[in-house]
Design an enzyme around this catalytic site. Structure first.
Site, short mmCIF file in Angstrom:
data_model
loop_
_atom_site.label_atom_id
_atom_site.label_comp_id
_atom_site.label_asym_id
_atom_site.label_seq_id
_atom_site.Cartn_x
_atom_site.Cartn_y
_atom_site.Cartn_z
N GLU A 13 70.70 8.23 -76.82
CA GLU A 13 70.50 9.20 -75.74
C GLU A 13 70.38 10.63 -76.29
OE1 GLU A 13 72.11 5.53 -74.24
OE2 GLU A 13 72.93 6.88 -75.75
N GLU A 264 68.90 6.39 -92.38
CA GLU A 264 67.69 6.39 -93.20
C GLU A 264 66.65 5.37 -92.75
OE1 GLU A 264 69.19 8.01 -97.50
OE2 GLU A 264 69.37 5.85 -97.16
N ASN A 288 65.04 -0.81 -80.45
CA ASN A 288 63.84 -0.03 -80.14
C ASN A 288 62.71 -0.27 -81.15
OD1 ASN A 288 62.12 1.83 -79.08
ND2 ASN A 288 63.64 3.47 -78.97
#
Length: 375
Positions: A13, A264, A288
């Protein structure tokens, strides 16, 4: 100076609202913006992005805990990322005259049945929200279904599509140099993997090595506490590997770089020929796929992507992602690496899909500016 209070639960978020905060600062320079988070990781990232003086932990949802924050900040606008419906906070913030908006709003497949079950109670809670800016039409419909007033619900798109790709980092340049100098490849980046996925992915990698003996896997478990267990699995399978934390630039051909560091992975998708995004081969809801798509990388996921159903469905509709079950995984990876044209076209469609979804940040900021103008 008037205040805007933005609440972002955790890292995802915070990343999503970062661009929105910048856009609000540009449009409304007369306002001071504060950001709250719930998790420690979200707090650390927010402090890095926005400065320690502007960031704090969200209070517990008790009136005695919330009132001092509202008294100190006296926000004109409260912005909540995604779906954090804290009853006492919403009631008290709205009662003090603040406009309240929920941005990037989504109702997941997992949470929707629970929300529907309690929509009688939720309807009263949601009357304290002046504006819902949903990610998709389906999210908007679900918000109306659980009690949000139709005239307060709009679709603004998903802020996460506007998150810029990470800047090139030292580790990316180092990995690219080592791979180029040694003639290693192809490169498979497996990110955000969870328990039960690594054995499947490493078996697929062993199959790949038969045809591509100089192949490289970059393996990034989702949770840091699992780094030792994944290292032990690699040892047990007798697969050559290097821990990123102690890797000294050794040649990676035919082995695995275990990414036992934080922060990373997103940038390292840039070195991938094919990316796999985890939490999806086992029923964990997925993660995602935007990060590899930003680089135009051919992306593969498992068939458990409920947490990102809208994004995955969009990419599927444009033939911009491959969704596979555990049994299909090795064959699909092999086919993509064997067919340069198909692999590159898949990645190109992913990048085009990303570009087609840009603009949610600007639409959201404009709607919030309009909401403030009603004060």
């Amino acid at each position: 100076m008037p205040v805007i209070w933005v609440h972002a639960v955790s890292v995802g978020e915070v990343l999503a609202v970062a661009g929105l905060v910048e856009e609000l600062q540009r449009r409304l320079p007369q306002y001071r913006i504060f950001i709250s988070t719930t998790t420690d990781t979200g707090q650390a990232l927010a402090r890095k992005r926005f400065g320690e003086a502007s960031v704090f932990y969200f209070p517990m949802d008790f009136a005695f805990a919330i009132r001092p924050y509202l008294k100190a900040l006296r926000p004109k606008l409260v912005v909540i990322a995604e779906t954090e419906f804290w009853p006492n906070f919403l009631r008290l913030a709205h009662g003090r005259g603040a406009r309240v908006a929920v941005v990037n709003a989504r109702i997941s497949d997992r949470s929707w049945p629970s929300y529907r079950r309690f929509r009688g109670l939720l309807r009263k809670v949601l009357t304290n929200v002046d504006l819902f800016l949903a990610q998709t039409e389906e999210d908007a419909a679900r918000l109306r279904d659980i009690g949000a007033s139709a005239e307060r619900v709009r679709v603004a798109g998903n802020l996460k599509f506007d998150i810029p790709a990470p800047a090139a980092s030292e580790i990316v340049e180092r990995v690219q140099r080592v791979i180029a100098e040694s003639g290693a490849g192809p490169v498979l980046v497996c990110g955000s993997t969870v328990d039960g996925e690594e054995p499947l992915l490493l078996k697929a990698f062993e199959n790949l090595l038969v045809r591509h003996p100089r192949a490289v896997m970059i393996l990034a478990p989702r949770h840091p506490e699992r780094f030792p267990a994944v290292a032990a699995l690699l040892e047990q399978l007798s697969i050559r590997f290097w821990r990123r934390s102690v890797w000294n630039g050794a040649e990676l051909s035919g082995g695995v770089l275990l990414l036992d560091t934080i922060g990373e992975l997103a940038a390292l998708y840039a070195v991938a020929d094919v990316a796999f995004v985890g939490g999806s081969l086992v029923p964990r809801g997925g993660h995602n796929i935007i990060e590899p798509a930003q680089y135009g990388v051919a992306t593969v996921v498992g068939n458990h992507t409920e947490n990102f159903r809208d994004i995955v469905s969009l990419f599927q509709s444009r033939d911009a992602v491959r969704v596979v079950g555990p049994a299909e995984l090795p064959l699909v990876l092999m086919e993509l690496l064997a067919n340069d044209g198909e692999r590159m076209a898949l990645g190109r469609r992913a990048a085009e899909t990303m570009r087609s979804q840009l603009g949610a940040t600007e639409r959201t900021a404009a709607a919030l500016q309009e909401l403030l103008a009603r004060l």
